[in-house]
Design a protein around this motif. Structure first.
Motif, PDB file in Angstrom:
ATOM      1  N   ASP A 265      -5.474  56.335  -0.941  1.00 29.38           N
ATOM      2  CA  ASP A 265      -6.713  56.602  -1.677  1.00 29.38           C
ATOM      3  C   ASP A 265      -6.516  57.546  -2.838  1.00 29.38           C
ATOM      4  N   PRO A 267      -4.107  57.924  -6.462  1.00 27.31           N
ATOM      5  CA  PRO A 267      -3.106  57.376  -7.390  1.00 27.31           C
ATOM      6  C   PRO A 267      -2.078  58.444  -7.748  1.00 27.31           C
ATOM      7  N   GLU A 352       3.398  53.988 -10.809  1.00 27.93           N
ATOM      8  CA  GLU A 352       2.351  53.309 -10.061  1.00 27.93           C
ATOM      9  C   GLU A 352       2.794  53.143  -8.614  1.00 27.93           C
ATOM     10  N   PRO A 356      -0.833  49.434  -3.108  1.00 22.44           N
ATOM     11  CA  PRO A 356      -2.226  49.863  -3.324  1.00 22.44           C
ATOM     12  C   PRO A 356      -3.151  49.288  -2.256  1.00 22.44           C
ATOM     13  N   ASP A 357      -4.243  50.002  -1.973  1.00 23.62           N
ATOM     14  CA  ASP A 357      -5.251  49.578  -0.998  1.00 23.62           C
ATOM     15  C   ASP A 357      -6.415  48.957  -1.756  1.00 23.62           C
ATOM     16  N   PRO A 358      -6.697  47.676  -1.535  1.00 21.22           N
ATOM     17  CA  PRO A 358      -7.777  47.037  -2.307  1.00 21.22           C
ATOM     18  C   PRO A 358      -9.155  47.620  -2.016  1.00 21.22           C
ATOM     19  N   ARG A 359      -9.340  48.358  -0.890  1.00 19.53           N
ATOM     20  CA  ARG A 359     -10.648  48.923  -0.594  1.00 19.53           C
ATOM     21  C   ARG A 359     -11.040  50.009  -1.584  1.00 19.53           C
ATOM     22  N   SER A 361     -10.139  49.969  -4.885  1.00 18.07           N
ATOM     23  CA  SER A 361      -9.963  49.498  -6.259  1.00 18.07           C
ATOM     24  C   SER A 361     -11.066  50.005  -7.171  1.00 18.07           C
ATOM     25  N   TYR A 362     -12.215  50.374  -6.583  1.00 14.55           N
ATOM     26  CA  TYR A 362     -13.316  50.876  -7.399  1.00 14.55           C
ATOM     27  C   TYR A 362     -12.989  52.231  -8.013  1.00 14.55           C
ATOM     28  N   SER A 365      -7.417  52.133 -11.759  1.00 17.65           N
ATOM     29  CA  SER A 365      -6.005  51.743 -11.649  1.00 17.65           C
ATOM     30  C   SER A 365      -5.194  52.867 -11.028  1.00 17.65           C
ATOM     31  N   PHE A 366      -4.377  52.525 -10.025  1.00 17.01           N
ATOM     32  CA  PHE A 366      -3.512  53.498  -9.368  1.00 17.01           C
ATOM     33  C   PHE A 366      -2.213  53.608 -10.158  1.00 17.01           C
TER      34      PHE A 366
END
Length: 815
Positions: A265, A267, A352, A356-359, A361-362, A365-366
């Motif tokens: 959670d 980046p 980067e 990454p966790d798609p949950r 994404s809001y 960008s990580f």
């Protein structure tokens, strides 16, 4: 039954006592009926008892409170028989579990007391037997009756967590109400009686983050968006209380350690946006030149970072990789740096997450980026040669100081300093070349021989002017090839003796010879052969050039005789076709041998015997000496034996009166030396004139003084005088034989034969064929095998002698 109020001592237990007695009174009739029914059934099955028990002697169960702490014994109950009139004639007896030790009975009144404090959790009931007998005659007044004393439970055990404390985890940022863990407490009290074992759960410590279900003990999250990066560990204390949580209930607690697990959670972030690093231009390709790091608050796989260079210019000169241990971006040089060409590079680096966790994404960008400026530092670099290596050529035997080639190098620095050249010297190698320090020209220092060393490897160093040891230098390998010059004459390769068989024919190839030349193939690819000039033609051998760098030695005559001449020396001239043409003369040694027939190998018989026997010359000489010594000893022994031999007849009396016996085996009629037979002859006749058989008679012509070759006799030597009659000759011989006293005293047969003369057929004897020249070809006798070898040699000599005489006569005639 009567209630003893003294048994309820404590105020807390007083209420329980009244509840217990009311419960017993409400259930007494039912229990009594059940017990009676049971006893009736039981007694019906027993044939020995034929009467029904009385209603006053029936018992079901008594109750006693556990954990009695009073000073007196706890009253349990009373046994009573209808036969008891109160005069003490009835005796009550108690038996069974705990009778006499835990439970005692008054034999007169039938009162039962508990003398010890009981624990229901250890034993919940006791089975006992009651009996009433007549004290006067000890006869039973009532049949034996079984009853139960049940230990009544009280709340004396607190709830427990046998497996605590506990450790569990829950992902960070979990929603409210997410199940975390379930705890379970146990209570040793009786769950079927009252609320002593009824447990409820609550949170003593850990709010407002977690909550617990009071009935099931399930722990859940009570606060949203709990961040591991803010707080990772929580200690939650859970309480379990019996009596359904009422006041006065007992409780127990345990600790649940909860850890928030990480999720991706956060980046990666660079601490700053601009970085600088200094790299000298002498940095090696493939080596690290700098590091850069982006921070990630996550841990484990969620914190893995991948670095990349975004701009093509920077990606062409540098590469970046991730150090797995430190998660740093390691920058590596891909191409050599040159301060004179480019002094600075700018790298745009991005970092980067790899998982990454798609949950989340809001959150955006990580990924994060930064700029790295690399400054190239100037370094005093060594000179650089124009080529990576040099190959030069020079002819052998060139004069000392001949130029071989030149090398060039320049200073890559901006100041472009002059360059000086040196040859790397080694103590274990001889110096053949030198270099001019300013021009870089390489020259020879001594004569070169290609046949000795065709290639030379040297190393030239170049450094800036100002000092060989203070300035950096570079090296370049140089290979010098020595070119060939025709300076070595060819030589015949064979060094062993050439074998000539005695049976060699005219025109037969004796040996094929070749030549070797130390020079290169270009100066010695073809050889020619001949006899030396100015020398008379060899009558025995000739040489034929095969025009393929080989030559054949051919016999010019038929047959060679080892006894006549064993060794021949043959000079041969060989020259090459190089520039200039070189030649040499070699003398070949040819040995005549009696070769073994039927084999292709030319090996002398004597040599073959020596080689097969494996004996050296010294060993053969020693063996021959031993044989000669033994032979001399044998001869000496025989001579001494003959000289000591005594005569067989000592007296000169009549020999007919004596018998002489000897044991000596003679050698036949022709053996006249085996035994001395003078004693057998007439002594008087021995003095007379004897005719010897070995004396030539006067009528026989003497033998020719010239002996034919190989022992052959001429017929003319045996001719008898034509005028003499044959019969007279035979008579004369018979007379000589009769008068000869030297012959043995036994008959001797002598035969004379004479063909006579005048026969038109002539003589068939071969004795007269020696003087006649035969025109037959006897060469075919050589192919008949070893049995005809001697005949072939005899006739071959005759033919050769005749041919030599003919050639000599022709030459004299021409002269």
């Amino acid at each position: 039954m009567k209630v003893n109020p003294s048994s309820c001592l404590c105020p807390v237990l007083l209420c329980l006592c009244f509840l217990e007695r009311g419960y017993e009174a409400s259930h007494y009739g039912q229990a009594k009926v059940i017990s009676r029914s049971h006893n009736a059934t039981h007694n019906h099955t027993e044939t020995e008892v034929h009467h029904r028990p009385k209603r006053g002697w029936i018992w079901n169960q008594f109750f006693v409170l556990e954990e009695h702490i009073g000073p007196d014994a706890q009253y349990v109950g009373k046994l009573h028989s209808n036969s008891d009139k109160g005069d003490g004639s009835v005796r009550y007896i108690l038996s069974g579990e705990g009778a006499g030790s835990i439970f005692i009975i008054n034999e007169v009144t039938g009162d039962i007391h508990a003398t010890k404090s009981l624990d229901r959790e250890k034993k919940s009931h006791y089975v006992l037997h009651a009996q009433a007998i007549d004290r006067n005659n000890n006869k039973p007044l009532e049949p034996e009756s079984e009853f139960i004393i049940k230990v009544q439970d009280i709340n004396d055990n607190a709830p427990k967590f046998p497996d605590g404390p506990f450790v569990t985890s829950v992902p960070e940022m979990s929603e409210v109400g997410t199940s975390v863990f379930q705890v379970t407490a146990t209570d040793a009290d009786d769950p079927t009686y009252g609320n002593s074992a009824r447990v409820v759960y609550s949170v003593l410590h850990g709010q407002p983050y977690f909550s617990v279900d009071p009935k099931t003990g399930i722990i859940r999250t009570a606060l949203a968006d709990m961040d591991r990066e803010a707080r990772e560990h929580y200690s939650v204390v859970i309480q379990a209380k019996d009596m359904a949580g009422q006041v006065g209930g007992l409780s127990g607690s345990t600790t649940v350690n909860i850890t928030l697990t990480d999720i991706n959670d956060n980046p990666p972030k660079f601490p700053q946006k601009n970085y600088q690093v200094f790299v000298p231009e002498s940095a090696q390709v493939g080596k690290p030149v700098g590091k850069i790091k982006a921070n990630d608050e996550d841990i484990g796989i969620n914190a893995e970072i991948k670095y990349s260079i975004l701009n093509p210019e920077g990606a062409g000169m540098f590469s970046i990789s991730t150090d797995k241990d430190t998660r740093e971006g390691v920058i590596t040089l891909r191409k050599p740096l040159n301060y004179e060409k480019k002094k600075q590079y700018s790298l745009h680096i991005a970092a980067e997450n790899t998982h990454p966790d798609p949950r989340f994404s809001y959150l955006g960008s990580f990924k994060d980026d930064a700029t790295l400026k690399i400054t190239v530092g100037d370094v005093d670099e060594p000179p650089v040669f124009s080529m990576d290596y040099y190959i030069m050529e020079v002819y052998e035997n060139a004069k000392v100081g001949t130029e071989v080639g030149a090398v060039t190098a320049r200073d890559p620095d901006s100041k472009n300093s002059p360059v000086r050249y040196f040859i790397e010297r080694r103590e274990d190698k001889e110096v053949y070349f030198d270099i001019e320090s300013i021009s870089g020209v390489i020259r020879t220092t001594q004569l070169l021989d290609r046949e000795d060393t065709p290639w030379h490897n040297i190393t030239v160093m170049a450094t800036e002017e100002g000092g060989y040891y203070q300035k950096p230098c570079c090296h370049v390998p140089i290979t010098v090839q020595v070119l060939d010059v025709n300076d070595n004459p060819p030589k015949i390769s064979t060094e062993d003796e050439i074998i000539i068989c005695e049976s060699t024919r005219a025109g037969q190839v004796i040996q094929t010879i070749t030549a070797v030349d130390k020079d290169d193939f270009a100066n010695g690819k073809g050889f020619s052969f001949s006899f030396p000039g100015g020398v008379p033609a060899n009558p025995n051998f000739t040489i034929k050039d095969n025009e393929d760098s080989t030559a054949n030695i051919i016999a010019r005559r038929r047959r060679f005789h080892r006894l006549t001449q064993e060794l021949y020396e043959l000079p041969v001239v060989v020259w090459d076709d190089g520039e200039p043409v070189l030649s040499s003369t070699s003398t070949l040694t040819l040995r005549v041998c009696s070769c073994q027939r039927g084999t292709r190998l030319k090996i002398c018989q004597g040599e073959a015997f020596l080689s097969s026997a494996g004996l050296s010359t010294g060993a053969l000489i020693a063996i021959l000496l031993c044989v000669l010594i033994l032979l001399a000893i044998v001869i000496l022994f025989i001579t001494l034996r003959r000289s000591k031999k005594e005569p067989l007849i000592i007296s000169e009396e009549d020999i007919r009166e004596n018998v002489v016996t000897y044991d000596d085996e003679g050698g036949g009629e022709e053996d006249t030396e085996a035994f001395d037979i003078i004693a057998l002859r007439n002594p008087a006749a021995a003095e007379e004139l004897k005719f010897r058989r070995d004396v030539r008679p006067e009528c026989i012509r003497p033998w020719s003084s010239r002996r034919p070759a190989r022992g052959r006799l001429s017929p003319s030597s045996l001719d008898i005088d034509e005028e003499m009659d044959v019969r007279e000759f035979i008579k004369q011989r018979v007379g000589e034989a009769d008068q000869d006293t030297s012959v043995p005293p036994y008959d001797s047969l002598q035969t004379y034969a004479y063909e006579g003369q005048g026969s038109p057929a002539g003589s068939i004897s071969s004795l007269g064929s020696a003087g006649v020249h035969s025109e037959l070809d006897y060469n075919s006798l050589d192919d008949w095998g070893p049995k005809f070898e001697k005949i072939a040699e005899l006739y071959g000599e005759e033919v050769e002698t005749a041919s030599e005489s003919t050639e000599k006569a022709e030459s004299e005639k021409q002269t």
